[in-house]
Design a protein around this motif. Structure first.
Motif, PDB file in Angstrom:
ATOM      1  N   LEU A 256      27.969   3.387 -13.680  1.00 52.14           N
ATOM      2  CA  LEU A 256      27.384   2.105 -14.069  1.00 52.14           C
ATOM      3  C   LEU A 256      26.251   2.371 -15.042  1.00 52.14           C
ATOM      4  O   LEU A 256      25.419   3.256 -14.815  1.00 52.14           O
ATOM      5  CB  LEU A 256      26.877   1.362 -12.829  1.00 52.14           C
ATOM      6  N   ASN A 257      26.225   1.616 -16.132  1.00 53.42           N
ATOM      7  CA  ASN A 257      25.151   1.685 -17.119  1.00 53.42           C
ATOM      8  C   ASN A 257      24.601   0.288 -17.349  1.00 53.42           C
ATOM      9  O   ASN A 257      25.368  -0.665 -17.530  1.00 53.42           O
ATOM     10  CB  ASN A 257      25.663   2.271 -18.437  1.00 53.42           C
ATOM     11  N   ASP A 258      23.276   0.184 -17.336  1.00 53.46           N
ATOM     12  CA  ASP A 258      22.644  -1.131 -17.461  1.00 53.46           C
ATOM     13  C   ASP A 258      21.426  -1.003 -18.370  1.00 53.46           C
ATOM     14  O   ASP A 258      20.640  -0.046 -18.249  1.00 53.46           O
ATOM     15  CB  ASP A 258      22.234  -1.637 -16.070  1.00 53.46           C
ATOM     16  N   HIS A 259      21.277  -1.956 -19.271  1.00 49.60           N
ATOM     17  CA  HIS A 259      20.170  -1.987 -20.223  1.00 49.60           C
ATOM     18  C   HIS A 259      19.688  -3.430 -20.265  1.00 49.60           C
ATOM     19  O   HIS A 259      20.437  -4.323 -20.674  1.00 49.60           O
ATOM     20  CB  HIS A 259      20.665  -1.519 -21.602  1.00 49.60           C
ATOM     21  N   TYR A 260      18.461  -3.674 -19.801  1.00 44.31           N
ATOM     22  CA  TYR A 260      18.009  -5.074 -19.721  1.00 44.31           C
ATOM     23  C   TYR A 260      16.510  -5.169 -19.968  1.00 44.31           C
ATOM     24  O   TYR A 260      15.755  -4.214 -19.739  1.00 44.31           O
ATOM     25  CB  TYR A 260      18.366  -5.687 -18.364  1.00 44.31           C
ATOM     26  N   GLY A 261      16.113  -6.339 -20.417  1.00 45.53           N
ATOM     27  CA  GLY A 261      14.716  -6.568 -20.755  1.00 45.53           C
ATOM     28  C   GLY A 261      13.903  -7.073 -19.578  1.00 45.53           C
ATOM     29  O   GLY A 261      14.422  -7.688 -18.652  1.00 45.53           O
ATOM     30  N   ILE A 262      12.593  -6.814 -19.648  1.00 44.77           N
ATOM     31  CA  ILE A 262      11.633  -7.302 -18.661  1.00 44.77           C
ATOM     32  C   ILE A 262      10.796  -8.384 -19.343  1.00 44.77           C
ATOM     33  O   ILE A 262      10.025  -8.093 -20.264  1.00 44.77           O
ATOM     34  CB  ILE A 262      10.715  -6.168 -18.167  1.00 44.77           C
ATOM     35  N   ASN A 275      25.777   7.129 -11.064  1.00 43.19           N
ATOM     36  CA  ASN A 275      27.087   7.709 -10.774  1.00 43.19           C
ATOM     37  C   ASN A 275      27.244   7.768  -9.263  1.00 43.19           C
ATOM     38  O   ASN A 275      26.304   8.155  -8.549  1.00 43.19           O
ATOM     39  CB  ASN A 275      27.228   9.109 -11.379  1.00 43.19           C
ATOM     40  N   ARG A 276      28.424   7.420  -8.784  1.00 45.25           N
ATOM     41  CA  ARG A 276      28.636   7.285  -7.341  1.00 45.25           C
ATOM     42  C   ARG A 276      29.991   7.868  -6.950  1.00 45.25           C
ATOM     43  O   ARG A 276      30.990   7.686  -7.661  1.00 45.25           O
ATOM     44  CB  ARG A 276      28.560   5.809  -6.945  1.00 45.25           C
ATOM     45  N   PHE A 277      30.010   8.569  -5.813  1.00 46.69           N
ATOM     46  CA  PHE A 277      31.244   9.093  -5.232  1.00 46.69           C
ATOM     47  C   PHE A 277      31.365   8.571  -3.808  1.00 46.69           C
ATOM     48  O   PHE A 277      30.401   8.616  -3.033  1.00 46.69           O
ATOM     49  CB  PHE A 277      31.235  10.615  -5.225  1.00 46.69           C
ATOM     50  N   ASP A 278      32.545   8.055  -3.453  1.00 40.86           N
ATOM     51  CA  ASP A 278      32.796   7.535  -2.113  1.00 40.86           C
ATOM     52  C   ASP A 278      34.028   8.189  -1.512  1.00 40.86           C
ATOM     53  O   ASP A 278      35.036   8.415  -2.207  1.00 40.86           O
ATOM     54  CB  ASP A 278      33.007   6.017  -2.143  1.00 40.86           C
ATOM     55  N   LEU A 279      33.942   8.463  -0.223  1.00 36.32           N
ATOM     56  CA  LEU A 279      35.064   8.969   0.559  1.00 36.32           C
ATOM     57  C   LEU A 279      35.263   8.028   1.728  1.00 36.32           C
ATOM     58  O   LEU A 279      34.299   7.625   2.389  1.00 36.32           O
ATOM     59  CB  LEU A 279      34.769  10.386   1.059  1.00 36.32           C
ATOM     60  N   ASP A 280      36.512   7.645   1.988  1.00 35.79           N
ATOM     61  CA  ASP A 280      36.802   6.672   3.042  1.00 35.79           C
ATOM     62  C   ASP A 280      38.078   7.096   3.767  1.00 35.79           C
ATOM     63  O   ASP A 280      39.082   7.440   3.118  1.00 35.79           O
ATOM     64  CB  ASP A 280      36.987   5.285   2.418  1.00 35.79           C
ATOM     65  N   GLY A 281      38.048   7.093   5.087  1.00 32.79           N
ATOM     66  CA  GLY A 281      39.225   7.482   5.846  1.00 32.79           C
ATOM     67  C   GLY A 281      39.360   6.703   7.135  1.00 32.79           C
ATOM     68  O   GLY A 281      38.382   6.191   7.688  1.00 32.79           O
TER      69      GLY A 281
END
Length: 668
Positions: A256-262, A275-281
């Protein structure tokens, strides 16, 4: 760490050891149970025991906004923090930040959005299949961070069933208020015993239009568009799983990439990457007496940089997280059905100054937790009883050299409730809960400036754990064409943690200076009371012809002998009108928020009342082997100057003006 490695290895080996045996087993159906945030049942009609809202299908698509808070802000009991278009977190019954847990497929989203209102939630609504809002006792099973409730974004990136045919959905939309251009897609398929999934999204918006001036009653302030309210976001994820009669084992990766103003005077902005890694069983019938073993693991690498208007970096935020969760479910034991589980988490957080490389506001801290939990339910005649318990150990350890001491908290949470079906389709319920929350890292160790909020935050290493005692009464009708429900709740909290300011201006070193840009904010504790109620009535929401829904919610929080809690939500009423006939669907939504004058002792701005009117029209028809849905939506039709009482920028940041959205959705 050792416990996590053992947990991972044990679960994976158990599943793999069953692969060949399970593949040869006969008569074992593939498990198709949808995993949701309720460990026993995902039935929305069990509202009394687990007050919930499940957004899915066309209803979810019609409410998707540029942030999770924006998407959920019209739900019963839910408001939003409203820090511009890029960062808006859901607030549940007046509770926010570290008291509301944000999950993705049942696991923590692992961002830093609870640290400050200018930090975005690292989860995208446009690719979600459903979003669950859970309030009350059942939320406690997901940790002390769910003391106020939880939001679970479900995208099914790890397939649990085999699709015989490739299915998917894609959507494109454009908007006028912010020149929005967005695209999202998801696709599911299979190859043999392997389920496959991919999804992605892209959104680009400019500074949004506002009805008047940015600052309330200040004609000299900016008008036309709100400065630094732009957003640019993109996501991409792929997942796969082996699905057999014995269960399934799968994994997914996401970026995921996000660029936003304040939208503050400094016009800073944030570049965010996760960056995300998921394992599901899932293993069916793992041992005698239990019908399933579910295992989840996630590893997340999050970072964002807060930058000045010219692009020079101010602060580097990093959050690296690993979380594991194992749940054993059993069938009826003397009438009791339930789930037992273990959960462990390790989080490494840092916020470093770009100029000095030293800790900025919050020191680098490693937090670990280990928890055991159980939930059980049983039918006693016309009464469905439910009980749950959670024991948790939380340890927060600042880096050596900071001079700060580590803190350890032993937490206990418990809940009990009963749902009495006194007549077919009519139910009444009572739930009681006791919950404890460990102070968050920023509440313990903050001591520095935060550029985006223009505050100099000061924590207290001697903070005590919060203790919440909650009682909730509910009444509902869930059958027939007419549905309704009423909830009333009272929450007494000891050692409630809150930030307050006396208006003192300080420089970057915390030294008082009347011309400095930072306002000193201290984290303190006091006893608090949160009480309120919700009511909703609906007619023919799913059928052809006309439909109607009316609702109201109220929440009031106060510090005992110290006045109101800060940033309290306004009392709201709403009316939704709809009509369906064949391929056409139309809707009109009216939300009225009252003036919010219940202010904390250090607040001065009373947000005015407003009426937000939205409308929608869709036309759905088949095309070759797909289904096309053309949609036209208008939001804030009256072009109201809307100020959210739950926003720290309510005096200077109005919500977007009138917005017309048009788009096309393709399902196949």
């Amino acid at each position: 760490m050792a416990f996590q490695r053992t947990l991972i290895t044990t679960a994976v080996m158990a599943l793999l050891a069953q692969f060949n045996h399970g593949a040869r087993a006969e008569g074992s159906p593939i498990n198709t149970v949808t995993v949701t945030s309720n460990p026993i049942s995902n039935d929305e009609n069990l509202q009394v025991l687990t007050p919930a809202k499940i957004l899915a299908g066309p209803e979810l698509k019609a409410k998707i906004g540029t942030s999770l808070g924006d998407t959920l802000s019209g739900e019963l009991g839910v408001s939003a923090s409203g820090f511009g278009a890029g960062a808006s977190r859901p607030i549940i019954r007046g509770l926010e930040g570290p008291r509301v847990k944000i999950l993705q497929n049942g696991m923590g989203v692992a961002d830093v959005s609870s640290l400050s209102n200018d930090h975005a939630v690292a989860s995208e609504s446009s690719t979600a299949q459903q979003i669950e809002v859970l309030r009350g006792p059942a939320a406690l099973l997901y940790g002390s961070g769910a003391i106020g409730g939880l939001v679970n974004v479900v995208d099914y990136r790890i397939p649990t069933v085999l699709n015989k045919q490739t299915t998917g959905e894609a959507e494109v939309r454009v908007g006028t208020v912010n020149q929005e251009k967005s695209l999202s897609f998801s696709i599911d398929g299979s190859s043999g015993v392997i389920g496959l999934h991919a999804d992605g999204s892209s959104r680009d918006t400019s500074n949004y239009k506002i009805p008047g001036n940015s600052e309330w009653n200040n004609p000299a302030s900016a008008s036309g568009r709100l400065n630094s309210s732009f957003t640019r976001e993109s996501t991409l994820a792929v997942g796969a799983s082996v699905i057999q009669p014995w269960g399934y084992l799968g994994a997914a990766v996401q970026t995921l990439n996000d660029h936003y103003g304040i939208p503050t005077a400094e016009r800073s902005f944030i570049d965010l990457r996760q960056n995300r890694f998921d394992l599901d069983g899932l293993l069916n019938s793992p041992v005698n007496g239990f019908d399933s073993l579910k295992y989840k693991f996630s590893a997340t690498d999050y970072q964002h940089t807060e930058k000045a208007e010219n692009g020079s970096p101010n602060t580097f935020f990093k959050n690296q997280s690993m979380e594991g969760r194992v749940v054993l479910s059993h069938p009826s034991w003397a009438g009791w059905q339930g789930s037992w589980g273990l959960q462990t988490e390790q989080v490494k957080f840092s916020a470093l100054s770009a100029s000095s490389g030293r800790a900025d506001t919050v020191p680098p801290t490693t937090s670990t937790s280990l928890a055991a939990f159980a939930v059980e339910q049983k039918q006693f005649g016309d009464v469905l009883a439910s009980t749950g318990v959670r024991m948790e150990n939380v340890n927060r350890k600042p880096d050596a050299g900071t001079g700060l001491v580590s803190r350890e908290f032993n937490l206990f949470s418990a809940s009990a409730g009963g749902l009495w079906q006194f007549e077919k389709g009519y139910s009444a319920g009572l739930s009681l809960s006791w919950a404890q929350r460990a102070p968050a890292t920023e509440e313990l160790y903050s001591n520095g400036p935060h550029e985006s909020t223009a505050t100099f935050d000061i924590g207290s290493v001697n903070m005590k754990k919060e203790v919440s005692r909650n009682v909730e009464l509910s009444l509902q009708k869930t059958s027939g064409i007419l549905h309704w429900k009423v909830n009333a709740f009272l929450n007494k909290v000891s050692n409630y943690i809150y930030g307050h300011t006396d208006g003192t201006k300080v420089d970057e070193e915390g030294i008082p200076d009347t011309d400095a840009e930072f306002t000193r904010r201290n984290w303190s504790q006091a006893s608090a009371t949160i009480r309120g109620g919700e009511a909703e009535i609906s007619y023919n929401l799913l059928g052809e012809g006309p439909s109607i829904r009316a609702f109201a919610d109220y929440s009031r929080g106060s510090l005992d002998s110290l006045g109101s809690l800060p940033l309290q939500p306004a009392t709201r009423t709403g009316l939704d009108l709809g009509y369906r006939e064949g391929k056409w669907r139309a809707g009109l939504n009216i939300l009225h928020a009252q003036r919010q004058d219940r202010l904390a002792s250090f607040e001065s701005f009373e947000t005015p009342s407003y009426t937000k009117v939205d409308a929608s029209l869709t036309y759905t028809h088949p095309y070759q082997n797909s289904q096309l849905t053309w949609f036209l939506m208008a939001k804030n039709l009256l072009n109201q100057d809307i100020r959210l009482s739950t926003s720290v920028l309510r005096e200077s940041v109005p919500q977007p003006g009138r917005n017309v959205l048009a788009g096309l959705r393709v399902s196949f």
